[in-house]
Design a protein around this motif. Structure first.
Motif, PDB file in Angstrom:
ATOM      1  N   GLN A  82       0.842  -1.197   0.000  1.00  0.00           N
ATOM      2  CA  GLN A  82       0.000   0.000   0.000  1.00  0.00           C
ATOM      3  C   GLN A  82       0.871   1.238   0.000  1.00  0.00           C
ATOM      4  O   GLN A  82       1.848   1.328   0.737  1.00  0.00           O
ATOM      5  CB  GLN A  82      -0.918   0.011   1.223  1.00  0.00           C
ATOM      6  CG  GLN A  82      -1.878   1.172   1.230  1.00  0.00           C
ATOM      7  CD  GLN A  82      -2.863   1.120   2.388  1.00  0.00           C
ATOM      8  OE1 GLN A  82      -2.764   0.270   3.277  1.00  0.00           O
ATOM      9  NE2 GLN A  82      -3.813   2.027   2.391  1.00  0.00           N
ATOM     10  N   ASP A  88      -3.457   5.861  -1.000  1.00  0.00           N
ATOM     11  CA  ASP A  88      -4.746   5.308  -1.412  1.00  0.00           C
ATOM     12  C   ASP A  88      -4.609   4.283  -2.535  1.00  0.00           C
ATOM     13  O   ASP A  88      -5.592   3.875  -3.126  1.00  0.00           O
ATOM     14  CB  ASP A  88      -5.708   6.425  -1.821  1.00  0.00           C
ATOM     15  CG  ASP A  88      -5.270   7.149  -3.085  1.00  0.00           C
ATOM     16  OD1 ASP A  88      -4.105   6.977  -3.513  1.00  0.00           O
ATOM     17  OD2 ASP A  88      -6.088   7.895  -3.648  1.00  0.00           O
ATOM     18  N   ARG A  89      -3.388   3.845  -2.818  1.00  0.00           N
ATOM     19  CA  ARG A  89      -3.163   2.851  -3.868  1.00  0.00           C
ATOM     20  C   ARG A  89      -2.646   1.556  -3.267  1.00  0.00           C
ATOM     21  O   ARG A  89      -1.718   1.558  -2.465  1.00  0.00           O
ATOM     22  CB  ARG A  89      -2.175   3.362  -4.900  1.00  0.00           C
ATOM     23  CG  ARG A  89      -2.718   4.591  -5.581  1.00  0.00           C
ATOM     24  CD  ARG A  89      -1.994   4.886  -6.854  1.00  0.00           C
ATOM     25  NE  ARG A  89      -2.493   6.161  -7.342  1.00  0.00           N
ATOM     26  CZ  ARG A  89      -3.270   6.261  -8.392  1.00  0.00           C
ATOM     27  NH1 ARG A  89      -3.614   5.207  -9.062  1.00  0.00           N
ATOM     28  NH2 ARG A  89      -3.692   7.441  -8.791  1.00  0.00           N
ATOM     29  N   ARG A 117     -12.522  -1.473   3.392  1.00  0.00           N
ATOM     30  CA  ARG A 117     -12.403  -0.371   2.441  1.00  0.00           C
ATOM     31  C   ARG A 117     -12.971  -0.812   1.099  1.00  0.00           C
ATOM     32  O   ARG A 117     -13.033  -2.001   0.800  1.00  0.00           O
ATOM     33  CB  ARG A 117     -10.925   0.017   2.242  1.00  0.00           C
ATOM     34  CG  ARG A 117     -10.173   0.444   3.484  1.00  0.00           C
ATOM     35  CD  ARG A 117     -10.541   1.818   3.995  1.00  0.00           C
ATOM     36  NE  ARG A 117     -10.413   2.883   3.016  1.00  0.00           N
ATOM     37  CZ  ARG A 117      -9.314   3.605   2.817  1.00  0.00           C
ATOM     38  NH1 ARG A 117      -8.237   3.378   3.544  1.00  0.00           N
ATOM     39  NH2 ARG A 117      -9.300   4.568   1.911  1.00  0.00           N
ATOM     40  N   GLY A 164     -12.870   0.138  -3.273  1.00  0.00           N
ATOM     41  CA  GLY A 164     -12.056   0.820  -4.255  1.00  0.00           C
ATOM     42  C   GLY A 164     -12.310   0.316  -5.657  1.00  0.00           C
ATOM     43  O   GLY A 164     -13.041  -0.645  -5.880  1.00  0.00           O
ATOM     44  N   VAL A 206      -5.449  -1.210  -7.077  1.00  0.00           N
ATOM     45  CA  VAL A 206      -6.703  -0.730  -6.494  1.00  0.00           C
ATOM     46  C   VAL A 206      -6.500   0.705  -6.031  1.00  0.00           C
ATOM     47  O   VAL A 206      -5.524   1.014  -5.341  1.00  0.00           O
ATOM     48  CB  VAL A 206      -7.142  -1.586  -5.275  1.00  0.00           C
ATOM     49  CG1 VAL A 206      -8.449  -1.089  -4.709  1.00  0.00           C
ATOM     50  CG2 VAL A 206      -7.229  -3.062  -5.663  1.00  0.00           C
ATOM     51  N   THR A 207      -7.414   1.584  -6.428  1.00  0.00           N
ATOM     52  CA  THR A 207      -7.449   2.943  -5.900  1.00  0.00           C
ATOM     53  C   THR A 207      -8.583   2.975  -4.879  1.00  0.00           C
ATOM     54  O   THR A 207      -9.758   2.790  -5.238  1.00  0.00           O
ATOM     55  CB  THR A 207      -7.693   3.974  -7.015  1.00  0.00           C
ATOM     56  OG1 THR A 207      -6.655   3.849  -7.979  1.00  0.00           O
ATOM     57  CG2 THR A 207      -7.715   5.385  -6.449  1.00  0.00           C
ATOM     58  N   LEU A 208      -8.224   3.186  -3.619  1.00  0.00           N
ATOM     59  CA  LEU A 208      -9.214   3.160  -2.544  1.00  0.00           C
ATOM     60  C   LEU A 208     -10.063   4.406  -2.545  1.00  0.00           C
ATOM     61  O   LEU A 208      -9.577   5.508  -2.856  1.00  0.00           O
ATOM     62  CB  LEU A 208      -8.498   3.040  -1.196  1.00  0.00           C
ATOM     63  CG  LEU A 208      -7.679   1.770  -0.969  1.00  0.00           C
ATOM     64  CD1 LEU A 208      -6.860   1.897   0.297  1.00  0.00           C
ATOM     65  CD2 LEU A 208      -8.587   0.563  -0.925  1.00  0.00           C
ATOM     66  N   ASP A 209     -11.330   4.238  -2.177  1.00  0.00           N
ATOM     67  CA  ASP A 209     -12.210   5.386  -1.974  1.00  0.00           C
ATOM     68  C   ASP A 209     -11.700   6.169  -0.762  1.00  0.00           C
ATOM     69  O   ASP A 209     -11.105   5.585   0.157  1.00  0.00           O
ATOM     70  CB  ASP A 209     -13.640   4.917  -1.683  1.00  0.00           C
ATOM     71  CG  ASP A 209     -14.312   4.257  -2.873  1.00  0.00           C
ATOM     72  OD1 ASP A 209     -13.765   4.316  -3.995  1.00  0.00           O
ATOM     73  OD2 ASP A 209     -15.381   3.654  -2.665  1.00  0.00           O
ATOM     74  N   GLU A 226     -11.586   7.799   2.813  1.00  0.00           N
ATOM     75  CA  GLU A 226     -12.188   7.322   4.079  1.00  0.00           C
ATOM     76  C   GLU A 226     -13.226   8.294   4.575  1.00  0.00           C
ATOM     77  O   GLU A 226     -13.202   9.442   4.373  1.00  0.00           O
ATOM     78  CB  GLU A 226     -11.113   7.147   5.152  1.00  0.00           C
ATOM     79  CG  GLU A 226     -10.206   5.966   4.837  1.00  0.00           C
ATOM     80  CD  GLU A 226      -9.261   5.677   5.974  1.00  0.00           C
ATOM     81  OE1 GLU A 226      -9.692   5.014   6.929  1.00  0.00           O
ATOM     82  OE2 GLU A 226      -8.117   6.119   5.885  1.00  0.00           O
TER      83      GLU A 226
END
Length: 116
Positions: free
Chosen positions: A57, A60-61, A93, A95, A111-114, A116
């Motif tokens: 990680q 956010d990636r 999470r 994404g 994965v690009t996370l949304d 928080e």
């Protein structure tokens, strides 16, 4: 059954349920620095499937190197991109994910996370 399938089958039937149980428990810290759970929705079935994965990680990636991609199906649902759930360090999470590569050259899922 493909040659050399034994270790893969043992990991799926014995190891994965144990890892899932630990990652969902208060003891997740034992494993969650490098292991997470990914939930991918099947293209045809519409069902969610959850698997333990190794990840890296950076903010956010999240990057996932798919081991034994020729024997796994889940990443194929992300060839055209898709939404995934990740349980990272005990936190759920969501994404957007995209799979890159193929069975011969190796597969990476990004994965690009949304937020928080």
């Amino acid at each position: 059954m493909p040659r050399g399938h034994g270790p893969f089958a043992v990991a799926n039937r014995v190891g994965n349920p144990l890892v899932r149980m630990v990652l969902r428990s208060p003891l997740h810290g034992v494993l969650s620095a490098r292991l997470a759970l990914i939930t991918v929705t099947g293209r045809r079935s519409g069902r969610g499937f959850t698997f333990p994965i190794f990840y890296e990680q950076d903010g956010d990636r999240v990057t996932i190197a798919v081991g034994w991609p020729e024997r796994k199906l889940w990443w194929r649902n992300l060839r055209d991109g898709g939404r995934v759930g990740l349980r990272l360090r005990g936190v759920e999470r969501l994404g957007d994910a995209q799979a890159y590569g193929d069975e011969q050259s190796g597969v990476t899922v990004r994965v690009t996370l949304d937020p928080e």
